[in-house]
Design a protein around this motif. Structure first.
Motif, PDB file in Angstrom:
ATOM      1  N   GLY A 234     -64.965-112.336  -0.405  1.00 11.95           N
ATOM      2  CA  GLY A 234     -65.662-113.280   0.439  1.00 11.95           C
ATOM      3  C   GLY A 234     -66.046-114.570  -0.257  1.00 11.95           C
ATOM      4  N   ARG A 235     -65.527-114.794  -1.453  1.00  7.44           N
ATOM      5  CA  ARG A 235     -65.874-115.987  -2.218  1.00  7.44           C
ATOM      6  C   ARG A 235     -64.610-116.743  -2.613  1.00  7.44           C
ATOM      7  N   ASN A 236     -64.802-117.924  -3.228  1.00  6.54           N
ATOM      8  CA  ASN A 236     -63.682-118.669  -3.822  1.00  6.54           C
ATOM      9  C   ASN A 236     -64.055-119.068  -5.243  1.00  6.54           C
ATOM     10  N   ALA A 237     -63.062-119.360  -6.052  1.00 10.47           N
ATOM     11  CA  ALA A 237     -63.310-119.700  -7.454  1.00 10.47           C
ATOM     12  C   ALA A 237     -62.209-120.632  -7.955  1.00 10.47           C
ATOM     13  N   ALA A 238     -62.595-121.545  -8.832  1.00  9.37           N
ATOM     14  CA  ALA A 238     -61.638-122.455  -9.456  1.00  9.37           C
ATOM     15  C   ALA A 238     -61.109-121.836 -10.748  1.00  9.37           C
ATOM     16  N   VAL A 239     -59.800-121.880 -10.923  1.00  7.01           N
ATOM     17  CA  VAL A 239     -59.180-121.399 -12.156  1.00  7.01           C
ATOM     18  C   VAL A 239     -58.263-122.499 -12.690  1.00  7.01           C
TER      19      VAL A 239
END
Length: 276
Positions: A234-239
């Protein structure tokens, strides 16, 4: 000691004495009159009589032996034990009709101590049949005739299978297979920073376990860089993916491919445009 306890103890003592004497005869002839079919016929009849006594005490009208439609399905000691012979390991699942009780609580499991003299003592779940004493219509606490009761069957009665089967609601429903979280790859344009990395945003859907694995950037079949990712459900993340060891890479199309370890990922790669 309450009257019902005294009556029950005396009854059990008489039954036990008779059972001991009868057991000698059964040992000599090598058989037993106690069978699944006979209990399935006897228990509903005895139970019905006791239940109607209780209904009269509680002021429940409109109940008859015919309207109760009591039925029983009995088993001795589980699937590996023959359903025959005396013992305290008989379980009978019973169902009946009474508008005064919640039908979702049925069927009820009754524990039977069956003796070799063709008599038995039965007790059922208090959530259905009440506690040892009940309050009658006059406000008096009286013995509950269904809490624990004795019965007997005719050893010459039919031993033909009753064919009664009762679905139990106590079985645990199958646990649904959780839906794994799924990763969404970016599309559009990505920009290389001063040290040769591209930053992308990965989105993980709601679901079981979150998203984790490896992300690989390729161009024309050549691997330019790989990194790991871990994104909560349910989240997003920068990689960031370092391209070709940080060396400059000409602009153009890149392909991003995710290999999931936890959760799901798109089976097809995503194409992005590199700027810078």
């Amino acid at each position: 000691m309450t009257p019902i306890s005294l009556r029950s103890r005396l009854s059990r003592a008489i039954v036990a004495a008779a059972a001991g004497a009868t057991a000698l005869g059964l040992t000599a002839c090598g058989g037993s009159d106690v069978t699944e079919a006979r209990l399935e016929r006897s228990l509903p009849q005895v139970f019905t009589g006791q239940y109607l006594q209780q209904a009269a005490l509680l002021g429940h009208t409109g109940l008859t032996a015919a309207s109760l439609q009591a039925k029983a399905s009995c088993d001795k000691g589980g699937p590996k034990v023959a359903d025959k012979g005396p013992g305290a390991d008989w379980i009978c699942v019973m169902t009946w009709k009474d508008p005064n009780i919640d039908p979702t609580l049925l069927p009820g499991k009754f524990e039977l101590n069956v003796h070799s003299n063709d008599c038995y003592t039965a007790g059922g779940p208090s959530k259905l049949i009440g506690l040892i004493t009940i309050t009658d219509t006059h406000g008096n606490d009286v013995d509950n005739p269904v809490f624990e009761f004795d019965g007997c069957f005719d050893p010459k009665s039919s031993n033909a299978p009753t064919g009664v089967t009762i679905a139990t609601s106590s079985s645990t429903p199958p646990t649904p297979t959780p839906t794994p979280a799924a990763l969404t790859l970016p599309a559009g344009t990505v920009v290389r920073d001063a040290i040769g990395r591209i930053g992308v945003t990965l989105v993980c859907s709601t679901g079981d376990g979150g998203c984790a694995g490896t992300l690989t950037a390729t161009r024309a079949g050549r691997v330019l860089g790989t990194t790991t990712y871990a994104v909560a459900a349910g989240r997003n993340a920068a990689v960031h993916v370092r391209l070709a060891g940080g060396r400059p890479v000409a602009g153009g199309a890149l392909t991003l491919t995710a290999r999931p370890v936890i959760g799901a990922a798109p089976p097809a790669p995503s194409r992005v445009t590199l700027k810078g």
